[in-house]
Design an enzyme around this catalytic site. Structure first.
Site, mmCIF file in Angstrom:
data_model
loop_
_atom_site.group_PDB
_atom_site.id
_atom_site.type_symbol
_atom_site.label_atom_id
_atom_site.label_comp_id
_atom_site.label_asym_id
_atom_site.label_seq_id
_atom_site.Cartn_x
_atom_site.Cartn_y
_atom_site.Cartn_z
ATOM 1 N NE ARG A 61 -11.810 16.677 75.195
ATOM 2 C CZ ARG A 61 -11.671 15.879 74.053
ATOM 3 N NH1 ARG A 61 -11.271 14.632 74.156
ATOM 4 N NH2 ARG A 61 -11.975 16.486 72.882
ATOM 5 C CB THR A 72 5.293 26.758 82.695
ATOM 6 O OG1 THR A 72 4.171 26.294 83.307
ATOM 7 C CG2 THR A 72 4.808 28.295 82.226
ATOM 8 C CE LYS A 73 1.631 21.804 85.349
ATOM 9 N NZ LYS A 73 1.395 21.643 86.536
ATOM 10 C CB ALA A 114 -5.355 28.970 70.266
ATOM 11 C CG HIS A 163 17.857 39.088 80.242
ATOM 12 N ND1 HIS A 163 18.512 40.079 79.766
ATOM 13 C CD2 HIS A 163 16.796 39.646 79.412
ATOM 14 C CE1 HIS A 163 18.403 40.824 78.541
ATOM 15 N NE2 HIS A 163 17.160 40.319 78.214
#
Length: 199
Positions: free
Chosen positions: A197, A179-180, A174, A121
């Site tokens: 790490r 997001t990057k 998990a 959206h």
């Protein structure tokens, strides 16, 4: 009783394979040799979906004991492309591809993961709500390709969002929300995913 269950599994798997074979052909999906799918896939291909050799998948409530999603969904929108390499394993996850998602060779994806290369959206309230109040299609939806590089391992229940590249042989813990971009050979985890790490 155990022998009876074993006897029943064989014909069920033969039927499931036949259904998956028909679905792959019906949706015009190019799939390599030696694929193995436990359960039945949910497919919707309006673009290009290519699956490499030795694809292994779980798709069904009894196919994976960790819970979460109970089916493997691969949804490819108009003019989009989802490319899956060789020796990839995916379990009961959802892949929604509106532009481009590439999963390279030897990637493992745990149960209940979600890959979205779209926001679905618009960020604009007027554009977003217009489809419900005025019947106007939301035309300003942000999308960006997802790229999962060779040998990456994505733990169960992760969400990978638009525009993300996950590096070669990197590991995502998990339940993470990615997001990057993540470099090669690193372990990341959390919401949002953070560096933990080097591998």
């Amino acid at each position: 009783m155990k022998n009876m269950r074993s006897l029943l599994k064989t014909p069920i798997r033969v039927i499931q394979r036949a259904i998956n074979k028909w679905k792959l052909a019906d949706d015009k999906i190019k799939v390599g040799k030696d694929w193995q799918i436990v359960g039945i896939l949910k497919l919707s291909n309006h673009g290009r979906l290519v699956i490499g050799n030795n694809f292994k998948a779980n798709s069904g409530k009894n196919a994976n004991p960790i819970g979460g999603d109970i089916i493997l969904r691969m949804i490819v929108g108009k003019d989009a492309q989802l490319i899956i390499g060789d020796n990839v394993g995916i379990s009961n996850s959802t892949i929604v591809c509106s532009t481009s998602i590439k999963i390279e060779d030897k990637v493992l994806i745990g149960g209940g993961c979600k890959f979205y290369d779209t926001d679905f959206h618009s960020l604009s309230y007027e554009n977003r709500i217009g489809q419900y109040t005025k019947g106007i299609k939301d035309q300003y939806v942000l999308t960006a390709p997802i790229h999962i590089k060779e040998g990456a391992w994505i733990g169960g229940h992760c969400i990978v969002l638009k525009g993300v590249t996950i590096g070669k042989k990197s590991i995502i813990g998990a339940g993470s929300v990615v997001t990057k971009n993540i470099p090669d050979n690193e372990i990341w985890g959390g919401n949002p995913a953070q560096f933990i790490r080097k591998v």
